[in-house]
Scaffold this motif. Structure first.
Motif, PDB file in Angstrom:
ATOM      1  N   UNK A   1       6.591  13.222  11.896  1.00 28.11           N
ATOM      2  CA  UNK A   1       6.430  14.270  12.905  1.00 28.11           C
ATOM      3  C   UNK A   1       5.501  15.374  12.396  1.00 28.11           C
TER       4      UNK A   1
ATOM      5  N   UNK B   1       0.540  15.116  10.813  1.00 26.64           N
ATOM      6  CA  UNK B   1      -0.675  15.392  11.591  1.00 26.64           C
ATOM      7  C   UNK B   1      -0.755  16.853  12.043  1.00 26.64           C
TER       8      UNK B   1
ATOM      9  N   UNK C   1      -1.247   5.194   6.156  1.00 32.95           N
ATOM     10  CA  UNK C   1      -1.718   4.827   7.498  1.00 32.95           C
ATOM     11  C   UNK C   1      -2.586   5.944   8.073  1.00 32.95           C
TER      12      UNK C   1
ATOM     13  N   UNK D   1      -6.631   5.461   8.515  1.00 34.24           N
ATOM     14  CA  UNK D   1      -7.172   5.526   9.873  1.00 34.24           C
ATOM     15  C   UNK D   1      -8.195   6.664   9.984  1.00 34.24           C
TER      16      UNK D   1
ATOM     17  N   UNK E   1     -17.446   5.432  20.692  1.00 34.82           N
ATOM     18  CA  UNK E   1     -16.263   6.294  20.821  1.00 34.82           C
ATOM     19  C   UNK E   1     -16.333   7.181  22.047  1.00 34.82           C
TER      20      UNK E   1
ATOM     21  N   UNK F   1       2.151   4.482  15.434  1.00 34.31           N
ATOM     22  CA  UNK F   1       2.188   5.875  15.891  1.00 34.31           C
ATOM     23  C   UNK F   1       1.307   6.758  15.005  1.00 34.31           C
ATOM     24  N   UNK F   2       1.413   6.576  13.691  1.00 33.62           N
ATOM     25  CA  UNK F   2       0.620   7.428  12.800  1.00 33.62           C
ATOM     26  C   UNK F   2      -0.863   7.076  12.831  1.00 33.62           C
ATOM     27  N   UNK F   3      -1.174   5.800  13.018  1.00 36.05           N
ATOM     28  CA  UNK F   3      -2.583   5.408  13.164  1.00 36.05           C
ATOM     29  C   UNK F   3      -3.147   6.016  14.449  1.00 36.05           C
TER      30      UNK F   3
ATOM     31  N   UNK G   1      -2.144   8.687  16.058  1.00 31.17           N
ATOM     32  CA  UNK G   1      -2.295  10.137  15.941  1.00 31.17           C
ATOM     33  C   UNK G   1      -3.541  10.488  15.132  1.00 31.17           C
ATOM     34  N   UNK G   2      -3.759   9.756  14.032  1.00 31.39           N
ATOM     35  CA  UNK G   2      -4.931  10.027  13.193  1.00 31.39           C
ATOM     36  C   UNK G   2      -6.218   9.769  13.979  1.00 31.39           C
ATOM     37  N   UNK G   3      -6.194   8.707  14.762  1.00 34.45           N
ATOM     38  CA  UNK G   3      -7.374   8.335  15.551  1.00 34.45           C
ATOM     39  C   UNK G   3      -7.641   9.374  16.648  1.00 34.45           C
TER      40      UNK G   3
ATOM     41  N   UNK H   1      -6.793  12.433  16.625  1.00 32.50           N
ATOM     42  CA  UNK H   1      -7.244  13.659  15.969  1.00 32.50           C
ATOM     43  C   UNK H   1      -8.700  13.538  15.521  1.00 32.50           C
ATOM     44  N   UNK H   2      -9.025  12.434  14.851  1.00 33.83           N
ATOM     45  CA  UNK H   2     -10.372  12.266  14.302  1.00 33.83           C
ATOM     46  C   UNK H   2     -11.419  12.212  15.403  1.00 33.83           C
ATOM     47  N   UNK H   3     -11.083  11.554  16.506  1.00 35.70           N
ATOM     48  CA  UNK H   3     -12.070  11.363  17.575  1.00 35.70           C
ATOM     49  C   UNK H   3     -11.845  12.328  18.742  1.00 35.70           C
TER      50      UNK H   3
ATOM     51  N   UNK I   1       0.512  15.815  18.650  1.00 38.04           N
ATOM     52  CA  UNK I   1       0.476  15.278  17.284  1.00 38.04           C
ATOM     53  C   UNK I   1       1.854  15.213  16.628  1.00 38.04           C
ATOM     54  N   UNK I   2       2.902  15.721  17.324  1.00 35.41           N
ATOM     55  CA  UNK I   2       4.252  15.564  16.777  1.00 35.41           C
ATOM     56  C   UNK I   2       4.891  14.243  17.237  1.00 35.41           C
ATOM     57  N   UNK I   3       4.148  13.441  17.978  1.00 39.97           N
ATOM     58  CA  UNK I   3       4.698  12.159  18.464  1.00 39.97           C
ATOM     59  C   UNK I   3       5.331  11.381  17.313  1.00 39.97           C
TER      60      UNK I   3
END
Ligand SMILES: [Zn+2]
Lengths: 234, 335
Positions: free
Chosen positions: A37, A40, A77, A81, B73, B95-97, B99-101, B103-105, B324-326
């Protein structure tokens, strides 16, 4: 050059941003809360605070374990990513090496460790050479009592670092006596900036191939291998 | 009109999957890395091993799906990801992948319910007409879901104990069939005769719920008793009789619900939708009605990310967003 360093491999959640070798921001918490949670949002907060956009990042550094299996995977992860999607290099640093940096100013043997339950620890040994940490023992998942007994035979002072110190301090004193140096509380908490510094001496890795440093097989796999062996031996 | 492209990620069990879907209906790319070979030796999915494989595969699968799509993208409108239900350690990787994606894009993030995904797999074949009824049967689920509009789900019936797929796996283990047992039972059933009258759990008159634990015990007892008496039961006949009981209940309740709610479509979804016996039974039951029966092709019955992107498209269009807290939610409720 901006580096983002991430550590969720143990209870500490750490995020740091460095400009070249200068720390521009760092978040460290040492509380029992959900890494999935919080990671990020922590990265997002720090990046906004220091006014950097994701596309300005040049390198990702991540603690690759050992530690909590789930924690290590959350960090890896996220880091993989980010590195893949931003097309920037990634460097995985051992969580033990990251922690050992807390004592990198000394000229003694440094023994970082994480509790691995049932008397076991993840541990290793480091020394400082020309301002850099060098591992002098392969990382392992071992019975701490045995490890300490072997360590005592070196007859040298050893600095112990661990977020799980309270649980093991008695055993360390018992086996090592005066040879054990146990610093103040603050030094037992890993800092993500240390990971970034450790990474500055390392080569980038192929993003897809970076995997966690579990130091231990999954239980089901270990059992399966044992059955195979037993079968072979009839 | 601008096209909508959604990238979907699915890691709720033992498949690492990424897909890109255009306008919620068209597959642009669809990559599934299955771990089934690795789990076979354990006779079932081992959660820790599944998580280990996901973290090793995730960026590879992302890259393959994105490269295959030939998109850039800027084309991608949002990132959709399975947030639950499923194995928590496995869900966490997706889920974490995601969120990172996101955020990054700098893309919107959309959490998707796994079962909503299974239902929307059918929209990749044919446009929905409401109200519709969905029968979801898989290793973890047996549910009847009523939909009166896009993105809204009413669970009108669900299993009170084992999922149908779970019962299949357990009976398969009794018959010493390899993992995963479902397809083996289906195959054996076609070679056997319905010689044993296994119980059917109809439950209360007006209930659309299911129960398979009684049937499972009946099969186990039957095999056990026969063994003690020195009788031999043909595994083909056990499979045929067991399967007859399962699909009789599933098909009968589905037809009854379809009539009561006067639905315009019936959708079958989930891994067990690949079962030939179930397909045949449903087809014959619905043959004398004018309700169209939709069963997706095999590749869309099992877990994939195309279905997650398809369901995610609706969430995206309806303005549903995750931040991003998902987190992974292993017991997420469908609504
Ligand atoms: Zn599924």
């Amino acid at each position: 050059m901006y580096t983002l360093a991430i550590d969720t491999s143990n209870q500490v959640l750490g995020v740091a941003i460095l400009k070249d070798k200068e720390v521009v921001g760092e978040i460290v918490t040492n509380i029992v809360k959900n890494h999935s949670v919080r990671l990020m949002p922590a990265i997002d907060y720090l990046m906004k605070e220091v006014n950097i956009k994701p596309s300005e990042l040049d390198k990702i550094v991540v603690a690759k374990g050992p530690g909590s299996y789930t924690g290590v995977r959350i960090g890896l992860t996220t880091a993989k990513t980010l590195a893949w999607s931003l097309n920037i290099p990634i460097i995985g640093v051992s969580s033990l090496e990251g922690l050992a940096y807390r004592a990198s100013f000394s000229n003694k043997i440094i023994c970082p460790f994480f509790d691995a339950r049932r008397g076991l620890v993840y541990t290793s040994l480091f020394v400082t050479k020309e301002n850099r940490l060098v591992g002098i023992k392969e990382e392992q998942n071992t019975l701490f009592a045995d490890w300490l007994e072997r360590l005592a035979t070196l007859n040298e002072e050893v600095i112990f670092l661990s977020p799980d110190m309270d649980k093991h301090i008695g055993l360390i004193r018992d086996k090592m006596g005066e040879l054990a140096i146990i610093p103040d509380q603050a030094l037992h908490i890993a800092k993500p900036t240390d990971l970034a510094i450790a990474a500055s001496y390392k080569e980038a890795e192929e993003t897809h191939l970076l995997t966690p440093n579990y130091l231990r097989l999954a239980e089901a796999e270990a059992n399966w291998l044992k059955t195979q062996k037993d079968k072979q031996n009839g | 009109m601008k096209e909508t492209y959604i990238l979907g990620i699915e890691t709720s069990c033992d498949e690492t999957a990424v897909a890109i879907i255009k306008n919620g209906k068209e597959i642009v790319s669809n990559v599934v890395a299955s771990q089934i070979e690795s789990h076979k030796r354990f006779g079932g999915v081992v959660p820790e091993i599944a998580s280990r494989h996901h973290v090793e595969q995730i960026t590879l699968v992302l890259e393959e799906a994105f490269t295959n799509s030939k998109l850039i993208w800027d084309d991608i409108d949002a990132i959709a990801v399975t947030e639950g239900p499923g194995l928590v350690g496995a869900l966490l990787i997706g889920v974490n992948a995601a969120k990172a994606l996101a955020f990054a894009k700098d893309k919107p993030l959309v959490g998707v319910h796994h079962i909503a995904g299974h239902i929307y797999a059918n929209r990749l074949e044919k446009e929905f007409e409401f109200p519709l009824l969905a029968l979801i049967v898989s290793g973890g689920h047996t549910e009847l879901v009523l939909m009166r509009e896009h993105g809204k789900y009413e669970v009108i019936g669900e299993t009170r104990d084992d999922a149908a797929g779970e019962a299949y796996d357990k009976v398969a283990r009794m018959l010493e069939l390899p993992y995963p047992g479902g397809p083996h039972i289906d195959r054996l059933a076609h070679e056997g005769e319905i010689t044993i009258d296994f119980p059917r759990a109809w439950l209360e008159e007006d209930s659309y719920d299911f129960s398979f634990s009684g049937l499972k015990s009946a099969v186990i007892n039957k095999i056990h008793n026969a063994k003690q008496k020195g009788e031999t039961l043909k595994p083909e006949d056990i499979a045929a009789s067991f399967q007859a009981s399962v699909i009789d209940v599933l098909a009968t309740k589905t037809l009854k619900a379809a009539r009561q709610y006067q639905v315009k479509q019936v959708i079958v979804a989930g891994g067990v939708a690949a079962n030939k016996g179930l397909r045949a039974e449903l087809e014959s039951k619905f043959a004398d009605t004018d309700i169209p029966l939709l069963i997706p092709p095999l590749s869309l019955c099992t877990d994939n990310a195309a279905m997650i992107a398809a369901a995610g498209t609706i969430n995206f269009e309806q303005g549903k967003r995750s931040d991003l807290t998902l987190n992974a939610n292993p017991s997420l409720i469908l609504r």
